[in-house]
Design an enzyme around this catalytic site. Structure first.
Site, PDB file in Angstrom:
ATOM      1  N   LYS A  25      16.463 -11.777  21.597  1.00  0.00           N
ATOM      2  CA  LYS A  25      17.629 -10.928  21.316  1.00  0.00           C
ATOM      3  C   LYS A  25      17.959 -10.895  19.910  1.00  0.00           C
ATOM      4  CE  LYS A  25      21.053 -11.990  24.090  1.00  0.00           C
ATOM      5  NZ  LYS A  25      22.149 -13.269  24.145  1.00  0.00           N
ATOM      6  N   ARG A  88      26.347 -15.743  20.504  1.00  0.00           N
ATOM      7  CA  ARG A  88      25.420 -15.243  21.439  1.00  0.00           C
ATOM      8  C   ARG A  88      24.222 -16.198  21.291  1.00  0.00           C
ATOM      9  NH1 ARG A  88      24.430  -9.159  21.082  1.00  0.00           N
ATOM     10  NH2 ARG A  88      24.109  -9.505  23.345  1.00  0.00           N
ATOM     11  N   GLY A  97      21.406 -14.322  31.329  1.00  0.00           N
ATOM     12  CA  GLY A  97      22.764 -15.065  31.711  1.00  0.00           C
ATOM     13  C   GLY A  97      22.624 -16.579  31.863  1.00  0.00           C
ATOM     14  N   MET A  99      22.213 -18.941  29.419  1.00  0.00           N
ATOM     15  CA  MET A  99      22.884 -19.629  28.248  1.00  0.00           C
ATOM     16  C   MET A  99      24.112 -19.145  27.973  1.00  0.00           C
ATOM     17  SD  MET A  99      19.540 -20.612  27.473  1.00  0.00           S
ATOM     18  CE  MET A  99      19.030 -19.254  26.334  1.00  0.00           C
ATOM     19  N   ARG A 244      16.120  -5.209  25.545  1.00  0.00           N
ATOM     20  CA  ARG A 244      14.952  -6.091  26.022  1.00  0.00           C
ATOM     21  C   ARG A 244      13.924  -5.586  26.976  1.00  0.00           C
ATOM     22  NH1 ARG A 244      19.067  -9.992  28.653  1.00  0.00           N
ATOM     23  NH2 ARG A 244      19.863  -8.678  30.290  1.00  0.00           N
ATOM     24  N   HIS A 360      23.528 -10.145  38.913  1.00  0.00           N
ATOM     25  CA  HIS A 360      22.397 -11.342  39.009  1.00  0.00           C
ATOM     26  C   HIS A 360      21.500 -11.406  40.083  1.00  0.00           C
ATOM     27  CE1 HIS A 360      20.941 -15.508  39.676  1.00  0.00           C
ATOM     28  NE2 HIS A 360      20.961 -15.550  38.314  1.00  0.00           N
ATOM     29  N   ARG A 466     -17.510 -13.053  59.654  1.00  0.00           N
ATOM     30  CA  ARG A 466     -17.773 -14.350  60.475  1.00  0.00           C
ATOM     31  C   ARG A 466     -18.036 -13.627  61.731  1.00  0.00           C
ATOM     32  NH1 ARG A 466     -12.939 -14.961  57.825  1.00  0.00           N
ATOM     33  NH2 ARG A 466     -12.990 -16.442  56.037  1.00  0.00           N
ATOM     34  N   ARG A 522     -22.415 -12.961  58.709  1.00  0.00           N
ATOM     35  CA  ARG A 522     -22.743 -14.545  58.714  1.00  0.00           C
ATOM     36  C   ARG A 522     -23.099 -14.970  59.919  1.00  0.00           C
ATOM     37  NH1 ARG A 522     -18.486 -19.069  56.565  1.00  0.00           N
ATOM     38  NH2 ARG A 522     -17.766 -18.760  58.619  1.00  0.00           N
ATOM     39  N   GLU A 620     -22.740 -23.863  49.963  1.00  0.00           N
ATOM     40  CA  GLU A 620     -21.245 -24.724  50.404  1.00  0.00           C
ATOM     41  C   GLU A 620     -21.293 -26.001  50.481  1.00  0.00           C
ATOM     42  OE1 GLU A 620     -19.494 -23.047  54.033  1.00  0.00           O
ATOM     43  OE2 GLU A 620     -21.382 -22.531  54.974  1.00  0.00           O
ATOM     44  N   GLY A 641     -19.261 -20.579  49.090  1.00  0.00           N
ATOM     45  CA  GLY A 641     -18.103 -20.850  50.055  1.00  0.00           C
ATOM     46  C   GLY A 641     -17.482 -21.989  49.565  1.00  0.00           C
ATOM     47  N   THR A 642     -16.376 -21.438  48.731  1.00  0.00           N
ATOM     48  CA  THR A 642     -15.968 -22.686  47.878  1.00  0.00           C
ATOM     49  C   THR A 642     -14.794 -23.526  48.675  1.00  0.00           C
ATOM     50  OG1 THR A 642     -14.153 -20.842  47.558  1.00  0.00           O
ATOM     51  CG2 THR A 642     -15.931 -21.270  45.661  1.00  0.00           C
ATOM     52  N   ASN A 643     -14.561 -23.165  50.012  1.00  0.00           N
ATOM     53  CA  ASN A 643     -13.513 -23.977  50.699  1.00  0.00           C
ATOM     54  C   ASN A 643     -14.233 -25.166  51.073  1.00  0.00           C
ATOM     55  OD1 ASN A 643     -11.971 -21.769  50.632  1.00  0.00           O
ATOM     56  ND2 ASN A 643     -12.149 -21.155  52.784  1.00  0.00           N
ATOM     57  N   ASP A 644     -15.570 -25.100  51.769  1.00  0.00           N
ATOM     58  CA  ASP A 644     -16.486 -26.243  52.510  1.00  0.00           C
ATOM     59  C   ASP A 644     -16.776 -26.921  51.023  1.00  0.00           C
ATOM     60  OD1 ASP A 644     -15.925 -25.817  54.854  1.00  0.00           O
ATOM     61  OD2 ASP A 644     -17.866 -25.387  55.432  1.00  0.00           O
ATOM     62  N   CYS A 707     -17.031 -16.209  48.318  1.00  0.00           N
ATOM     63  CA  CYS A 707     -16.069 -16.005  49.260  1.00  0.00           C
ATOM     64  C   CYS A 707     -15.264 -17.379  49.798  1.00  0.00           C
ATOM     65  CB  CYS A 707     -16.941 -15.279  50.704  1.00  0.00           C
ATOM     66  SG  CYS A 707     -18.233 -16.825  51.298  1.00  0.00           S
ATOM     67  N   TYR A 727     -19.605 -10.606  42.451  1.00  0.00           N
ATOM     68  CA  TYR A 727     -18.490 -10.123  43.300  1.00  0.00           C
ATOM     69  C   TYR A 727     -17.871 -11.281  43.816  1.00  0.00           C
ATOM     70  CZ  TYR A 727     -21.271  -9.929  47.467  1.00  0.00           C
ATOM     71  OH  TYR A 727     -21.915 -10.322  48.890  1.00  0.00           O
TER      72      TYR A 727
HETATM   73  P1  ADP Z   1      23.163 -12.692  27.742  1.00  0.00           P
HETATM   74  O1  ADP Z   1      22.164 -13.511  27.112  1.00  0.00           O
HETATM   75  O2  ADP Z   1      23.777 -13.350  29.075  1.00  0.00           O
HETATM   76  O3  ADP Z   1      22.895 -11.502  28.055  1.00  0.00           O
HETATM   77  P2  ADP Z   1      25.005 -11.790  25.592  1.00  0.00           P
HETATM   78  O4  ADP Z   1      24.689 -12.351  24.271  1.00  0.00           O
HETATM   79  O5  ADP Z   1      24.488 -10.599  25.692  1.00  0.00           O
HETATM   80  O6  ADP Z   1      24.576 -12.813  26.723  1.00  0.00           O
HETATM   81  O7  ADP Z   1      26.435 -11.554  25.658  1.00  0.00           O
HETATM   82  C1  ADP Z   1      26.805 -11.355  26.970  1.00  0.00           C
HETATM   83  C2  ADP Z   1      27.920  -9.929  26.855  1.00  0.00           C
HETATM   84  O8  ADP Z   1      28.838 -10.313  25.866  1.00  0.00           O
HETATM   85  C3  ADP Z   1      27.088  -8.766  26.321  1.00  0.00           C
HETATM   86  O9  ADP Z   1      26.444  -8.208  27.392  1.00  0.00           O
HETATM   87  C4  ADP Z   1      28.244  -8.042  25.554  1.00  0.00           C
HETATM   88  O10 ADP Z   1      28.740  -7.203  26.485  1.00  0.00           O
HETATM   89  C5  ADP Z   1      29.208  -9.195  25.196  1.00  0.00           C
HETATM   90  N1  ADP Z   1      29.405  -9.194  23.657  1.00  0.00           N
HETATM   91  C6  ADP Z   1      28.465  -9.935  23.248  1.00  0.00           C
HETATM   92  N2  ADP Z   1      28.492  -9.963  21.720  1.00  0.00           N
HETATM   93  C7  ADP Z   1      29.394  -8.988  21.662  1.00  0.00           C
HETATM   94  C8  ADP Z   1      29.867  -8.321  20.479  1.00  0.00           C
HETATM   95  N3  ADP Z   1      29.599  -8.560  19.285  1.00  0.00           N
HETATM   96  N4  ADP Z   1      30.758  -7.412  20.614  1.00  0.00           N
HETATM   97  C9  ADP Z   1      31.084  -7.136  21.971  1.00  0.00           C
HETATM   98  N5  ADP Z   1      30.757  -7.456  23.025  1.00  0.00           N
HETATM   99  C10 ADP Z   1      29.926  -8.506  22.762  1.00  0.00           C
HETATM  100 MG    MG Z   2      22.873  -9.629  27.288  1.00  0.00          MG
HETATM  101 MG    MG Z   3      24.345 -15.752  27.366  1.00  0.00          MG
END
Ligand code: ADP
Ligand code: MG
Ligand code: MG
Length: 767
Positions: A25, A88, A97, A99, A244, A360, A466, A522, A620, A641-644, A707, A727
């Site tokens: 990020k 962040r 999502g 951390m 990303r 999610h 077979r 075979r 085999e 024949g890698t199984n046997d 095979c 092959y």
């Molecule tokens: P994750 O790794 O779970 O994607 P983020 O670090 O992207 O977490 O943070 C989650 C959300 O928080 C982001 O999608 C954004 O909407 C909001 N956020 C993070 N930093 C800022 C910021 N500087 N200003 C406004 N919103 C933010």
């Molecule tokens: Mg994010």
């Molecule tokens: Mg996060």
């Protein structure tokens, strides 16, 4: 203790884009700053700082204070006095999502605590589980990003959104996303509020929208991949908060790679390297046969393609337990969270009552290639009673349902599923793989239907046909039993003639289906006693059963050994093949199973004399590998024949080992992989290499193939490629993946080769 934190904190303006230091990020934010895109200013507390923190429990407080002062000067505002920041997480590999994020921090000490909180979230059970599932090393660590807040909830000209630069389900070009007016990003990504389509933003904020389109195009060109972008509009001004490479369905992955190659963003080779076996597998996944015939129960969003049938469960733990018992489940939840990952991985499909296409559950199932229906809002889920109701129908835990991730429909009961039609892009990528791969990919097929499947999946031919299954019909079974019980010459001749006619019919059907593809047939491999009933009232039959019974039939009277004692069986099979060939011309070779010695092979060659058919052998048995040189002289080709062979090398019975002790071996870390699935490179692979070496010394052009299970396993195929195998032959559904891996191996090899040459010439220049 004083630690010198000389560069452990990087301001975005330092333009350090190293993912190992700033995480994914953070590095991408810097890249966007460098490109002049609108990113709120900030700094990264690096992965090195995390390492130090993990070791000593201390943060580089002074460096952070300095970076903060710099940020304050740049913003012309003080923290808590017109300036707020977010803290962040930023791992080297995106872990969506997983951390913690702390928003709207307005004083110094909370900003230190938040960094600790973010760093500590690396060790939460859900993060650990996510890393385990995705093979991410715990050593990799994470950085923490401190960034000036922008407010999507400031006024009616504000809002927040998430978008993919192309459709993550289908790969279709064009922005695809969701938008929430007057809200902070967290409210959108958490799925707490139901968003609107991006078109709403276009109507309301046309200028910001146009700018967003431009940003999307620029980022795609730069990263050479589809992007998943988080953005916020603060009083009409657009800010990009994250980009990303976007997660996508297999179908979308294929379309995007092909489109990007055609748009000259990627080369054909890079498009192929971009694909994963899972991408292709998800295309080959089942779909409902004639869905129009069924009345759906309800509908949600079609979040991840393919259809799945299974038992309804409401708790991820239950899905995991039932998966161990080989039971197919559909996990039904109001929504999913990162804590549910294990259960999602174990279920065949997922159904939720809440959330959107970027929730999610949608993202995770798409990445896993697992069918899902998300946000089926009519569903009333009662987690306590473990049931849901919709339109006056109550579905309880244990009931069977079908979810259709293609349409979003949910059905009660198990609907018949079929395989997908390949898309044009799928065929394109396969034809590119065909052009670039150096090893052949054939299919294993015992019946005319399977031969047709091999053709449909683009196999180069049939590497293993077979003949055991041909004796499965009641007629053929009766005949072979008569043969086993027969005593006089006349009796035997009569029944052999019947068998020959039956076999010929089968071969005619198979040859027709071949339509010009070559096939390796075979000769019979089954122990004779398997054709007999377990018991019989007839004393003559009982006596024969007793006589043929073996303590260890896998190592018993089977394969070529049968041809030594009963040459008339192979003779009959060869005659049937020749007769069938007279009706339908086909390119056929014979393969002899279970050979250990040259004399056996010569014996069968004599039976086949005058047939004009090539005679090869299965490799085999361990002895055959050790005698590969002399055998190569008498064989037209080898097929491992890698199984046997694995069974022989390990002295494990495949039938029993998995049930009895193999799982304990995995649990205790004695073995990493199941040797019957992934080639044991150090043992079986070593033996194969030795055999190949001796064989090619005798006969440099000997065609050698594999095979068996391993021939369709991606990791093993890479190893076979390095062994100079000509092959692989695998089951029809695995052909596309085998082709992909074969092409990828060729491309990687070519590139490594070029890189080696380059170092060589560079060294020469230095001298
Ligand atoms: P994750 O790794 O779970 O994607 P983020 O670090 O992207 O977490 O943070 C989650 C959300 O928080 C982001 O999608 C954004 O909407 C909001 N956020 C993070 N930093 C800022 C910021 N500087 N200003 C406004 N919103 C933010
Ligand atoms: Mg994010
Ligand atoms: Mg996060």
């Amino acid at each position: 203790m004083t630690v010198t934190y000389e560069k452990v904190v990087y301001s975005f303006e330092d333009l350090c884009e190293d993912k190992k230091l700033l995480g994914n990020k953070g590095a991408n934010l810097v890249t966007m700053v460098k490109m002049g895109l609108p990113v709120p200013p900030g700094f990264a507390v690096s992965v090195d700082a995390w390492k130090e923190y993990k070791r000593t429990g201390q943060l580089p407080e002074q460096a952070i204070e300095d970076a903060l002062s710099r940020l304050e000067r740049r913003m012309g505002r003080k923290l808590g006095d017109g300036l707020a920041v977010s803290v962040r997480s930023s791992a080297a590999v995106s872990m969506p999502g997983m951390m913690d994020t702390v928003l709207d921090v307005r004083d110094n000490s909370t900003m230190m605590d938040s960094i600790r909180k973010v760093f500590d979230s690396w060790e939460t059970p859900r993060a650990i589980e996510y890393r385990r599932l995705n093979n991410i090393s715990a050593e990799m660590g994470l950085a923490s990003i401190v960034q000036a807040m922008v407010f999507g909830n400031r006024d009616e000209l504000s809002g927040t959104g998430v978008l993919f630069t192309r459709n993550p389900s289908t790969g279709e070009r064009g922005l695809f996303g969701e938008w929430l007016q007057g809200a902070l990003g967290e409210e959108l990504v958490s799925g707490r509020r139901t968003p609107q389509p991006l078109d709403e933003m276009k109507k309301m904020l046309p200028d910001a929208y146009r700018q967003l389109e431009e940003v999307a195009r620029t980022l795609e060109q730069h990263f050479k991949d589809m992007q998943d972008i988080e953005f916020t509009v603060d009083s009409g001004k657009l800010y990009v908060l994250q980009t990303r490479n976007g997660k996508r369905s297999g179908q979308a992955a294929v379309k995007i790679a092909v489109d990007m190659a055609k748009e000259d963003i990627l080369s054909q080779e890079d498009a192929i390297l971009r694909m994963t076996p899972d991408d292709l597998r998800s295309i080959i996944y089942p779909h409902i046969h004639m869905p129009e015939r069924y009345q759906p129960l309800t509908r949600g969003l079609n979040a991840s393609p393919g259809a799945a049938t299974g038992i309804v469960v409401f708790y991820p733990e239950e899905a995991a337990i039932r998966a161990k018992k080989n039971e197919d489940t559909i996990l039904v939840r109001p929504e999913t969270s990162p804590d549910d990952i294990q259960g999602i991985a174990a279920a065949k499909g997922v159904l939720t009552s809440r959330g959107g296409l970027t929730s999610h559950a949608a993202i995770v199932t798409r990445a896993m290639g697992k069918p899902s229906v998300i946000g089926a809002s009519q569903l009333e889920i009662d987690l306590k009673k473990e049931q849901f109701s919709v339109n006056n129908v109550v579905v309880k835990k244990g009931d069977i349902i079908t979810v259709d991730g293609d349409t979003g429909y949910v059905y009660t009961g198990a609907l018949p599923l079929i395989e997908t039609e390949a898309t044009a892009e799928f065929n394109t990528i396969m034809s590119w793989c065909d052009d670039l791969r150096w090893i052949g990919v054939m299919g294993n097929a015992d019946t005319a239907e399977a031969v047709t499947q091999v053709r449909r999946f683009g196999g180069d031919g049939i590497g293993l046909c077979r003949t055991e299954r041909q004796f499965n019909t009641p007629e053929a079974l009766a005949a072979i039993r008569e043969f086993i019980l027969g005593e006089t010459r006349e009796e035997l001749d009569k029944v052999l003639q019947r068998l020959r006619e039956l076999q010929k019919e089968d071969f005619v059907a198979i040859f027709k289906a071949l339509q010009g593809m070559p096939a390796v047939i075979r000769l019979l491999d089954l122990p004779l006693h398997e054709f007999l009933p377990r018991d019989s009232k007839d004393s003559r039959v009982r006596e024969r059963i007793m006589r043929l019974m073996e303590v260890n039939p896998m190592m018993g009277h089977r394969g070529v050994r049968l041809a030594i004692t009963n040459p008339e069986i192979y003779k009959m099979q060869i005659d049937a093949i020749l007769e069938a060939k007279r009706e339908v011309e086909a390119n056929i070779s014979l393969m002899v199973p279970q050979v250990i010695t040259l004399q056996e092979l010569l014996w069968v060659r004599r039976i086949a004399e005058g047939s004009g058919l090539k005679v090869g052998m299965m490799m085999e048995t361990v002895r055959a590998c050790m005698r590969a040189g002399p055998l190569a002289r008498a064989a037209d080709f080898f097929s491992f024949g890698t199984n046997d062979l694995t069974q022989a090398v390990f002295s494990f019975s495949r039938e029993d080992a998995e049930k009895k002790f193999l799982t304990t071996y995995f649990d205790k870390g004695i073995l990493q992989d199941n040797p019957f699935q992934v080639l044991d490179v150090k043992g079986v692979g070593r033996l194969m290499e030795t055999a190949i070496h001796w064989a090619r010394q005798e006969k440099p052009n000997l065609v050698i193939s594999v095979c068996g299970e391993h021939a369709g396993d991606p990791r093993s195929i890479e190893v076979f490629y390095r062994m100079d195998i000509d092959y692989v032959s695998c089951s029809p559904f695995r052909i596309p993946v085998a082709k992909l891996v074969a092409a990828q191996a060729s491309i990687k090899d070519k590139r490594e080769h070029k890189a080696r040459l380059k170092t060589l010439t560079q060294q020469e220049v230095k001298c």
